[in-house]
Design a protein around this motif. Structure first.
Motif, PDB file in Angstrom:
ATOM      1  N   VAL A  89      43.035   9.435  -3.538  1.00  0.00           N
ATOM      2  CA  VAL A  89      43.061   8.790  -2.104  1.00  0.00           C
ATOM      3  C   VAL A  89      42.980   7.210  -2.331  1.00  0.00           C
ATOM      4  N   LYS A  90      43.909   6.556  -1.349  1.00  0.00           N
ATOM      5  CA  LYS A  90      43.930   5.125  -1.765  1.00  0.00           C
ATOM      6  C   LYS A  90      43.820   4.551  -0.230  1.00  0.00           C
ATOM      7  N   GLY A  91      42.986   3.380  -0.296  1.00  0.00           N
ATOM      8  CA  GLY A  91      42.670   2.717   0.822  1.00  0.00           C
ATOM      9  C   GLY A  91      41.845   3.186   1.862  1.00  0.00           C
ATOM     10  N   CYS A  92      41.050   4.184   1.677  1.00  0.00           N
ATOM     11  CA  CYS A  92      40.187   4.977   3.002  1.00  0.00           C
ATOM     12  C   CYS A  92      38.760   5.170   2.189  1.00  0.00           C
ATOM     13  N   ARG A  93      37.770   5.354   3.074  1.00  0.00           N
ATOM     14  CA  ARG A  93      36.457   5.699   2.598  1.00  0.00           C
ATOM     15  C   ARG A  93      36.641   7.163   2.265  1.00  0.00           C
ATOM     16  N   THR A  94      36.011   7.981   1.151  1.00  0.00           N
ATOM     17  CA  THR A  94      36.116   9.121   0.980  1.00  0.00           C
ATOM     18  C   THR A  94      34.613   9.624   0.631  1.00  0.00           C
ATOM     19  N   ILE A 109      38.114  16.671  -0.861  1.00  0.00           N
ATOM     20  CA  ILE A 109      37.925  15.183  -0.692  1.00  0.00           C
ATOM     21  C   ILE A 109      38.178  14.833   0.929  1.00  0.00           C
ATOM     22  N   TRP A 110      36.764  14.533   1.551  1.00  0.00           N
ATOM     23  CA  TRP A 110      37.234  14.054   2.931  1.00  0.00           C
ATOM     24  C   TRP A 110      37.351  12.718   3.352  1.00  0.00           C
ATOM     25  N   ALA A 111      38.664  12.447   4.141  1.00  0.00           N
ATOM     26  CA  ALA A 111      39.152  11.116   4.249  1.00  0.00           C
ATOM     27  C   ALA A 111      39.565  11.237   5.610  1.00  0.00           C
ATOM     28  N   GLY A 112      39.848  10.312   6.319  1.00  0.00           N
ATOM     29  CA  GLY A 112      40.495  10.000   7.558  1.00  0.00           C
ATOM     30  C   GLY A 112      42.192  10.721   7.648  1.00  0.00           C
ATOM     31  N   CYS A 115      45.209   9.204   5.904  1.00  0.00           N
ATOM     32  CA  CYS A 115      45.148   8.282   4.653  1.00  0.00           C
ATOM     33  C   CYS A 115      45.955   8.942   3.450  1.00  0.00           C
ATOM     34  N   ALA A 116      46.343   7.808   2.553  1.00  0.00           N
ATOM     35  CA  ALA A 116      47.399   8.155   1.468  1.00  0.00           C
ATOM     36  C   ALA A 116      46.691   9.098   0.414  1.00  0.00           C
ATOM     37  N   PHE A 117      47.435  10.016   0.034  1.00  0.00           N
ATOM     38  CA  PHE A 117      47.253  10.871  -1.149  1.00  0.00           C
ATOM     39  C   PHE A 117      48.162  10.308  -2.230  1.00  0.00           C
ATOM     40  N   VAL A 118      47.696   9.866  -3.151  1.00  0.00           N
ATOM     41  CA  VAL A 118      48.673   9.266  -4.207  1.00  0.00           C
ATOM     42  C   VAL A 118      48.529  10.050  -5.584  1.00  0.00           C
ATOM     43  N   ALA A 119      49.638   9.680  -6.391  1.00  0.00           N
ATOM     44  CA  ALA A 119      49.567  10.238  -7.624  1.00  0.00           C
ATOM     45  C   ALA A 119      48.394   9.931  -8.594  1.00  0.00           C
ATOM     46  N   PRO A 120      47.627  10.783  -9.124  1.00  0.00           N
ATOM     47  CA  PRO A 120      46.593  10.175  -9.869  1.00  0.00           C
ATOM     48  C   PRO A 120      46.886   9.623 -11.389  1.00  0.00           C
ATOM     49  N   ALA A 197      40.003  16.220   8.697  1.00  0.00           N
ATOM     50  CA  ALA A 197      40.998  15.832   7.855  1.00  0.00           C
ATOM     51  C   ALA A 197      40.439  16.005   6.458  1.00  0.00           C
ATOM     52  N   ASN A 198      41.116  16.313   5.213  1.00  0.00           N
ATOM     53  CA  ASN A 198      40.698  16.349   3.894  1.00  0.00           C
ATOM     54  C   ASN A 198      41.753  16.674   2.944  1.00  0.00           C
ATOM     55  N   LEU A 199      41.718  16.189   1.679  1.00  0.00           N
ATOM     56  CA  LEU A 199      42.453  16.390   0.691  1.00  0.00           C
ATOM     57  C   LEU A 199      41.876  17.496  -0.211  1.00  0.00           C
ATOM     58  N   TYR A 200      42.576  18.614  -0.379  1.00  0.00           N
ATOM     59  CA  TYR A 200      42.502  19.697  -1.315  1.00  0.00           C
ATOM     60  C   TYR A 200      42.999  19.213  -2.662  1.00  0.00           C
ATOM     61  N   PHE A 201      42.063  18.912  -3.669  1.00  0.00           N
ATOM     62  CA  PHE A 201      42.495  18.501  -5.028  1.00  0.00           C
ATOM     63  C   PHE A 201      42.294  19.510  -6.074  1.00  0.00           C
ATOM     64  N   GLY A 202      43.221  19.881  -6.941  1.00  0.00           N
ATOM     65  CA  GLY A 202      42.913  20.776  -7.884  1.00  0.00           C
ATOM     66  C   GLY A 202      43.590  20.356  -9.121  1.00  0.00           C
TER      67      GLY A 202
END
Length: 281
Positions: A89-94, A109-112, A115-120, A197-202
């Motif tokens: 996650v880029k540019g946002c508090r998480t 990963i909780w974020a606004g 917010c950008a999901f980026v390639a890790p 809003a959140n990112l499911y990261f696996g």
């Protein structure tokens, strides 16, 4: 008479001997400073005969009062793999928790929203799902992540980002991406519909998409998330993924949240209109 004079002379001799005996040496010794007293004064920063500070008291201090060289020297983390990672996650508090969620080794990963999901890590896009087809009445496992993107990293690891609000326009399977490149916007699609809003990261290994329970995450990710966020950008999950795959096999069976809810069939008779008054039932 003669014996009296001898006694008087003997007393005078004893008096002279007492004045020049051991007590006189002790007084001279007490008046002379000892070497130990001198060394103690020097080690504690005393003042010399000339009135100048000595020892630690003579150390110069800067105007801010801190001894010179007191600030820590930052050292870069050691390079532990040939791969370079970024936090997804880029540019946002998480925020995220470091424990299994719903019994699964994945991270929310909780974020606004937006917010950008980026390639890790550098890699190739493997799957792109731009439509959320999850329904609460069926809860099909393959649909739970809603809109999602998976990439196969140069490290051989598969990464999933789900619950997206949208996928970056034009992103297609087979596209090469760089670490930190935007893949989508964070949202709450799929079974996160009633949450923030959140990112499911696996993290897992590549398989056929029909084995969706592998894609959703097989390795606990938070150790790596902690490292990437704190600046240790070369800590790789590659060996952990290899170890887990050896332990459970390349195609383990689904054991958690595997079966969709049964579809409720409607009784045809319950949908018929009731008979009119006086009619036969």
């Amino acid at each position: 008479m003669r014996s009296g004079k001898l006694a008087l002379l003997a007393g005078a001799g004893c008096l002279a001997a007492a004045c020049s005996g051991p007590s006189g040496d002790a007084a001279a010794t007490a008046a002379r400073p000892s070497s130990s007293a001198t060394s103690t004064s020097t080690s504690t920063g005393g003042t010399s005969a000339a009135g100048t500070p000595s020892g630690a008291a003579a150390t110069a201090r800067p105007a801010n009062g801190k001894p010179a060289g007191s600030d820590p020297v930052r050292v870069l983390p050691p390079k532990v793999s040939p791969f370079t990672y970024v936090f997804p996650v880029k540019g946002c508090r998480t925020t995220y928790t470091r424990k299994l969620l719903a019994g699964l080794p994945k991270s929310t990963i909780w974020a606004g929203k937006g917010c950008a999901f980026v390639a890790p890590v550098d890699g190739v896009v493997r799957e792109v799902n731009t439509e959320s087809t999850w329904k609460p009445d069926t809860d099909v496992g393959a649909d739970r992540e809603g809109r999602f993107v998976t990439i196969l990293g140069k490290d051989g690891v598969l990464y999933l980002g789900g619950h997206l609000y949208s996928v970056t326009p034009g992103l297609k399977p087979g596209a090469k991406v760089r670490a930190g490149q935007r893949l989508g916007s964070i949202g709450n699609s799929g079974n996160a519909l009633d949450t923030a809003a959140n990112l499911y990261f696996g993290i897992s290994w590549p398989t056929d998409p029909k084995y969706w329970w592998i894609r959703r995450g097989m390795v606990e990710p938070w150790t790596f998330l902690d490292a990437w966020r704190s600046g240790n950008r070369t800590l790789s999950p590659k060996q952990t993924v290899i170890n887990v795959r050896k332990r459970v096999g390349a195609l383990p069976k689904c054991t958690v949240l595997c079966v969709p809810r049964p579809v409720q069939k409607t009784d045809p008779q319950s949908t018929q209109s009731p008979p009119a008054d006086g009619a036969a039932a």
